[in-house]
Design a protein around this motif. Structure first.
Motif, PDB file in Angstrom:
ATOM      1  N   ALA A 183       0.838  11.953   3.119  1.00 37.81           N
ATOM      2  CA  ALA A 183       0.980  10.531   2.798  1.00 37.81           C
ATOM      3  C   ALA A 183      -0.096   9.743   3.547  1.00 37.81           C
ATOM      4  N   PHE A 184      -0.794   8.901   2.809  1.00 38.54           N
ATOM      5  CA  PHE A 184      -1.799   8.026   3.415  1.00 38.54           C
ATOM      6  C   PHE A 184      -1.191   6.652   3.677  1.00 38.54           C
ATOM      7  N   ASN A 185      -1.689   5.987   4.703  1.00 37.63           N
ATOM      8  CA  ASN A 185      -1.419   4.559   4.851  1.00 37.63           C
ATOM      9  C   ASN A 185      -2.455   3.799   4.040  1.00 37.63           C
ATOM     10  N   ILE A 186      -2.017   2.882   3.198  1.00 35.70           N
ATOM     11  CA  ILE A 186      -2.988   2.024   2.531  1.00 35.70           C
ATOM     12  C   ILE A 186      -3.707   1.244   3.635  1.00 35.70           C
ATOM     13  N   PRO A 187      -5.044   1.334   3.709  1.00 34.14           N
ATOM     14  CA  PRO A 187      -5.745   0.612   4.779  1.00 34.14           C
ATOM     15  C   PRO A 187      -5.382  -0.877   4.747  1.00 34.14           C
ATOM     16  N   GLY A 188      -4.981  -1.386   5.909  1.00 36.58           N
ATOM     17  CA  GLY A 188      -4.575  -2.786   5.978  1.00 36.58           C
ATOM     18  C   GLY A 188      -3.088  -3.000   5.803  1.00 36.58           C
ATOM     19  N   ASN A 189      -2.310  -1.895   5.685  1.00 31.89           N
ATOM     20  CA  ASN A 189      -0.856  -2.062   5.484  1.00 31.89           C
ATOM     21  C   ASN A 189      -0.111  -2.373   6.783  1.00 31.89           C
ATOM     22  N   GLY A 190      -0.848  -2.449   7.902  1.00 25.08           N
ATOM     23  CA  GLY A 190      -0.221  -2.865   9.160  1.00 25.08           C
ATOM     24  C   GLY A 190       0.329  -1.729   9.999  1.00 25.08           C
ATOM     25  N   SER A 191       0.185  -0.477   9.528  1.00 29.78           N
ATOM     26  CA  SER A 191       0.749   0.655  10.279  1.00 29.78           C
ATOM     27  C   SER A 191      -0.194   1.170  11.361  1.00 29.78           C
ATOM     28  N   ASP A 192      -1.445   0.723  11.328  1.00 31.11           N
ATOM     29  CA  ASP A 192      -2.364   1.063  12.412  1.00 31.11           C
ATOM     30  C   ASP A 192      -3.052  -0.235  12.830  1.00 31.11           C
ATOM     31  N   SER A 193      -4.069  -0.141  13.644  1.00 30.14           N
ATOM     32  CA  SER A 193      -4.651  -1.377  14.184  1.00 30.14           C
ATOM     33  C   SER A 193      -5.626  -2.047  13.213  1.00 30.14           C
ATOM     34  N   SER A 233       3.457 -21.633   2.665  1.00 33.13           N
ATOM     35  CA  SER A 233       4.738 -21.871   3.338  1.00 33.13           C
ATOM     36  C   SER A 233       4.554 -21.952   4.857  1.00 33.13           C
ATOM     37  N   SER A 234       5.452 -22.698   5.510  1.00 29.99           N
ATOM     38  CA  SER A 234       5.434 -22.720   6.978  1.00 29.99           C
ATOM     39  C   SER A 234       6.088 -21.451   7.543  1.00 29.99           C
ATOM     40  N   LYS A 235       6.875 -20.748   6.708  1.00 26.76           N
ATOM     41  CA  LYS A 235       7.440 -19.456   7.111  1.00 26.76           C
ATOM     42  C   LYS A 235       7.094 -18.440   6.012  1.00 26.76           C
ATOM     43  N   PRO A 236       5.815 -18.091   5.906  1.00 29.22           N
ATOM     44  CA  PRO A 236       5.350 -17.375   4.724  1.00 29.22           C
ATOM     45  C   PRO A 236       6.029 -16.030   4.458  1.00 29.22           C
ATOM     46  N   ILE A 237       6.140 -15.199   5.501  1.00 26.49           N
ATOM     47  CA  ILE A 237       6.707 -13.860   5.265  1.00 26.49           C
ATOM     48  C   ILE A 237       8.186 -13.966   4.885  1.00 26.49           C
ATOM     49  N   GLU A 238       8.923 -14.825   5.611  1.00 22.98           N
ATOM     50  CA  GLU A 238      10.360 -14.974   5.322  1.00 22.98           C
ATOM     51  C   GLU A 238      10.583 -15.484   3.898  1.00 22.98           C
ATOM     52  N   ASP A 239       9.857 -16.546   3.545  1.00 19.08           N
ATOM     53  CA  ASP A 239      10.084 -17.168   2.235  1.00 19.08           C
ATOM     54  C   ASP A 239       9.635 -16.254   1.092  1.00 19.08           C
ATOM     55  N   ALA A 240       8.516 -15.577   1.307  1.00 16.39           N
ATOM     56  CA  ALA A 240       8.032 -14.671   0.255  1.00 16.39           C
ATOM     57  C   ALA A 240       9.020 -13.518   0.064  1.00 16.39           C
ATOM     58  N   ARG A 241       9.579 -13.051   1.174  1.00 15.92           N
ATOM     59  CA  ARG A 241      10.531 -11.943   1.089  1.00 15.92           C
ATOM     60  C   ARG A 241      11.801 -12.373   0.337  1.00 15.92           C
ATOM     61  N   ILE A 242      12.247 -13.589   0.582  1.00  9.51           N
ATOM     62  CA  ILE A 242      13.444 -14.081  -0.111  1.00  9.51           C
ATOM     63  C   ILE A 242      13.208 -14.091  -1.622  1.00  9.51           C
ATOM     64  N   HIS A 243      12.055 -14.579  -2.027  1.00 15.84           N
ATOM     65  CA  HIS A 243      11.747 -14.543  -3.469  1.00 15.84           C
ATOM     66  C   HIS A 243      11.643 -13.097  -3.964  1.00 15.84           C
ATOM     67  N   ALA A 244      10.970 -12.244  -3.192  1.00 16.91           N
ATOM     68  CA  ALA A 244      10.765 -10.862  -3.625  1.00 16.91           C
ATOM     69  C   ALA A 244      12.092 -10.123  -3.825  1.00 16.91           C
ATOM     70  N   MET A 245      13.063 -10.396  -2.962  1.00 13.41           N
ATOM     71  CA  MET A 245      14.358  -9.714  -3.096  1.00 13.41           C
ATOM     72  C   MET A 245      15.009 -10.001  -4.449  1.00 13.41           C
ATOM     73  N   TYR A 258       6.347  -7.229  10.133  1.00 16.69           N
ATOM     74  CA  TYR A 258       5.301  -7.143   9.118  1.00 16.69           C
ATOM     75  C   TYR A 258       4.249  -8.218   9.336  1.00 16.69           C
ATOM     76  N   GLN A 259       3.004  -7.881   9.033  1.00 16.09           N
ATOM     77  CA  GLN A 259       1.918  -8.832   9.251  1.00 16.09           C
ATOM     78  C   GLN A 259       1.617  -9.607   7.979  1.00 16.09           C
ATOM     79  N   LEU A 260       1.264 -10.859   8.160  1.00 15.89           N
ATOM     80  CA  LEU A 260       0.941 -11.702   7.009  1.00 15.89           C
ATOM     81  C   LEU A 260      -0.236 -11.135   6.213  1.00 15.89           C
ATOM     82  N   SER A 261      -1.272 -10.672   6.920  1.00 10.16           N
ATOM     83  CA  SER A 261      -2.452 -10.139   6.214  1.00 10.16           C
ATOM     84  C   SER A 261      -2.077  -8.909   5.370  1.00 10.16           C
ATOM     85  N   SER A 262      -1.144  -8.101   5.877  1.00 10.47           N
ATOM     86  CA  SER A 262      -0.702  -6.910   5.128  1.00 10.47           C
ATOM     87  C   SER A 262       0.043  -7.307   3.861  1.00 10.47           C
TER      88      SER A 262
END
Length: 320
Positions: A79-89, A173-185, A226-230
């Motif tokens: 299994a590869f990590n998609i580069p930029g997925n936040g699992s490495d630096s 959004s002022s809470k981008p990851i939280e709000d995006a996740r709520i929509h995604a669910m 989770y990172q916003l850039s990821s």
């Protein structure tokens, strides 16, 4: 057995959009039998996933492991990590540099670097499955079996629309990851799933609906790990799956591959709909023999590929 070796460093990688990355690290994990001693199964992770498919914190332990459907006593699981997925630096700031096909090209370079001539199977759900389609279109002889689950060879208008909304939330959004996740669910589950789970009940501590506290909880949980850039990058990949983009048509691309294609849809998937999957299957059947279609029956929508492992087990038993 599990090993997380040093990342492969790809040099001078130019994306489809013409952006040059001098160095691109591709980290990966290996499970099961050592490489070159057994058939190799490549598992492509989904949006918030990573290369950790089994073992401690493995997100697909139900399916991959000793004595499981994808048996680590029989196969080498890669299994590869998609580069930029936040699992490495490594992180990617300009997410629009990349489309899904870039990741497919990166994975194929990784396979070449590891001197793997042919995979036994490529399996992936959601965006991971879309990348699997892209890999097969680029390298028709790369695998004996393609197993795309809850995905398709292209992002539909509906998918692009939802990813566009995700992108708006992530950028504004002022809470981008939280709000995006709520929509995604809402896209990952289904109305029936929510009805079965919540029944319009109230959370007595917070005096809000249980569905609301559950969504807020999922938002917070993702925000913590989770990172916003990821998120921006992975959403961009989901939006840009299309094996025919600047390429040949569907039939020209897929009539080149001898691989067996096992399409697995979910009857309640609102994201990659079963109707689209059936159309893909019927299109393939016109010019290809070894194509198979099956369906997971579940109220849980898109996420059912992570939930209904017994059904998935049965559907995959014949292949593995």
């Amino acid at each position: 057995m599990e090993s997380i070796p040093n990342p492969i460093i790809l040099q001078n990688f130019t994306t489809e959009s013409g952006v040059l990355y001098n160095l691109l690290p591709l980290s990966f994990a290996l499970f099961g039998l050592p490489l070159h001693t057994a058939p190799v199964v490549l598992v492509n992770h989904a949006l918030t996933g990573n290369a950790q498919v089994t073992g401690e914190n493995g997100w697909w332990n139900d399916l991959v492991g000793e004595g499981k459907t994808i048996d680590t006593n029989k196969y080498s699981v890669l299994a590869f990590n998609i580069p930029g997925n936040g699992s490495d630096s490594f992180s990617i700031e300009n997410y629009q540099d990349f489309v899904a096909r870039d990741v497919a090209r990166i994975f194929l370079k990784g396979i070449e670097t590891l001197q793997i001539k042919e995979l036994y199977a490529i399996i992936g759900g959601s965006v991971g499955g879309g990348i699997a389609w892209e890999m097969l279109a680029l390298a028709p002889n790369i695998t004996k079996n393609l197993i795309p689950i809850a995905t398709d060879w292209k992002s539909t208008d509906w998918m692009i629309a939802n990813c566009f909304l995700q992108e708006q939330i992530l950028n504004n959004s002022s809470k981008p990851i939280e709000d995006a996740r709520i929509h995604a669910m809402l896209c990952y589950r289904s109305p029936e799933s929510f009805k079965e789970k919540f029944q319009r009940t109230i959370n007595q501590d917070l005096l809000i609906f249980n569905i609301e506290s559950w969504l807020a909880h999922h938002g917070k949980k993702l925000q913590q790990r989770y990172q916003l850039s990821s998120y921006k990058l992975m959403n961009q990949l989901l939006k840009t799956i299309d094996i025919t983009r600047n390429s040949d048509d569907f039939e020209t691309l897929l009539s080149k591959t001898p691989a067996a294609i096992h399409i697995i849809a979910i009857d309640s998937d609102l994201f990659f709909t079963p109707k689209e999957n059936l159309e893909t299957y019927n299109e393939l059947k016109k010019f290809k023999e070894n194509v198979f279609y099956s369906q997971i029956n579940s109220v849980h929508g898109h996420d059912a590929f992570l939930i209904e492992y017994k059904q998935l087990d049965n559907l995959l038993a014949a292949i593995f």
